[in-house]
Design a protein around this motif. Structure first.
Motif, PDB file in Angstrom:
ATOM      1  N   ASP A 103       0.821  -1.207   0.000  1.00 24.39           N
ATOM      2  CA  ASP A 103       0.000   0.000   0.000  1.00 24.39           C
ATOM      3  C   ASP A 103       0.860   1.264   0.000  1.00 24.39           C
ATOM      4  OD1 ASP A 103      -2.551   1.271   0.030  1.00 24.39           O
ATOM      5  OD2 ASP A 103      -2.238   1.728   2.162  1.00 24.39           O
ATOM      6  N   LEU A 104       1.890   1.294   0.821  1.00 28.51           N
ATOM      7  CA  LEU A 104       2.795   2.448   0.854  1.00 28.51           C
ATOM      8  C   LEU A 104       3.509   2.637  -0.479  1.00 28.51           C
ATOM      9  CD1 LEU A 104       4.485   2.240   4.364  1.00 28.51           C
ATOM     10  CD2 LEU A 104       2.943   4.011   3.530  1.00 28.51           C
ATOM     11  N   LEU A 105       3.942   1.533  -1.071  1.00 31.32           N
ATOM     12  CA  LEU A 105       4.631   1.611  -2.364  1.00 31.32           C
ATOM     13  C   LEU A 105       3.697   2.157  -3.442  1.00 31.32           C
ATOM     14  CD1 LEU A 105       6.631  -1.743  -2.332  1.00 31.32           C
ATOM     15  CD2 LEU A 105       7.562   0.566  -2.200  1.00 31.32           C
ATOM     16  N   PHE A 106       2.468   1.653  -3.451  1.00 30.20           N
ATOM     17  CA  PHE A 106       1.518   2.106  -4.473  1.00 30.20           C
ATOM     18  C   PHE A 106       1.198   3.595  -4.304  1.00 30.20           C
ATOM     19  CE2 PHE A 106      -2.787   2.980  -5.961  1.00 30.20           C
ATOM     20  CZ  PHE A 106      -2.619   2.680  -7.305  1.00 30.20           C
ATOM     21  N   ARG A 107       0.992   4.034  -3.072  1.00 30.76           N
ATOM     22  CA  ARG A 107       0.701   5.454  -2.831  1.00 30.76           C
ATOM     23  C   ARG A 107       1.857   6.345  -3.259  1.00 30.76           C
ATOM     24  NH1 ARG A 107      -2.811   6.072   2.667  1.00 30.76           N
ATOM     25  NH2 ARG A 107      -4.316   4.445   2.173  1.00 30.76           N
ATOM     26  N   ALA A 108       3.078   5.932  -2.941  1.00 28.53           N
ATOM     27  CA  ALA A 108       4.252   6.708  -3.340  1.00 28.53           C
ATOM     28  C   ALA A 108       4.384   6.738  -4.862  1.00 28.53           C
ATOM     29  CB  ALA A 108       5.506   6.123  -2.707  1.00 28.53           C
TER      30      ALA A 108
END
Length: 99
Positions: free
Chosen positions: A75-80
């Motif tokens: 999730d963090l990777l996708f948001r970034a």
């Protein structure tokens, strides 16, 4: 924006049967249009992200590419990714359509 129709009237039929030709259109509402555009843009960036992740296959390398702390949280990777490359994704799709 609504503007006045200044075009010449057109008629169909002959003689007594002449009827004025009517043209009408349906225009979608602004909230509906914004919702659809947002949905399509998020689908495109999501597709680009998952295609990219299929090639890289390593979340640590993806963290380095995104210049963020090493993480395995999808999730963090996708948001970034969406934050950094969201505008590029829409530009790439426009370029792809024009070619």
């Amino acid at each position: 924006m609504i503007t006045e129709d200044t075009s010449e009237p057109r008629f169909i039929g002959r003689g007594k049967n002449k009827k004025r030709l009517r043209v009408s259109s349906i225009i979608p509402s602004l909230p509906y249009t914004k919702e659809n555009v947002t949905k399509l843009a998020s689908e495109r960036i999501s597709k680009i992200y998952y295609n990219f992740m299929n090639i890289i296959r390593d979340k640590r390398i993806m963290s380095e590419i995104l210049e963020m702390e090493e993480t395995t949280d999808e999730d963090l990777l996708f948001r970034a990714f969406a934050q950094q490359y969201g505008t590029y994704g829409s530009l790439l799709m426009k370029r792809k359509k024009s070619c």
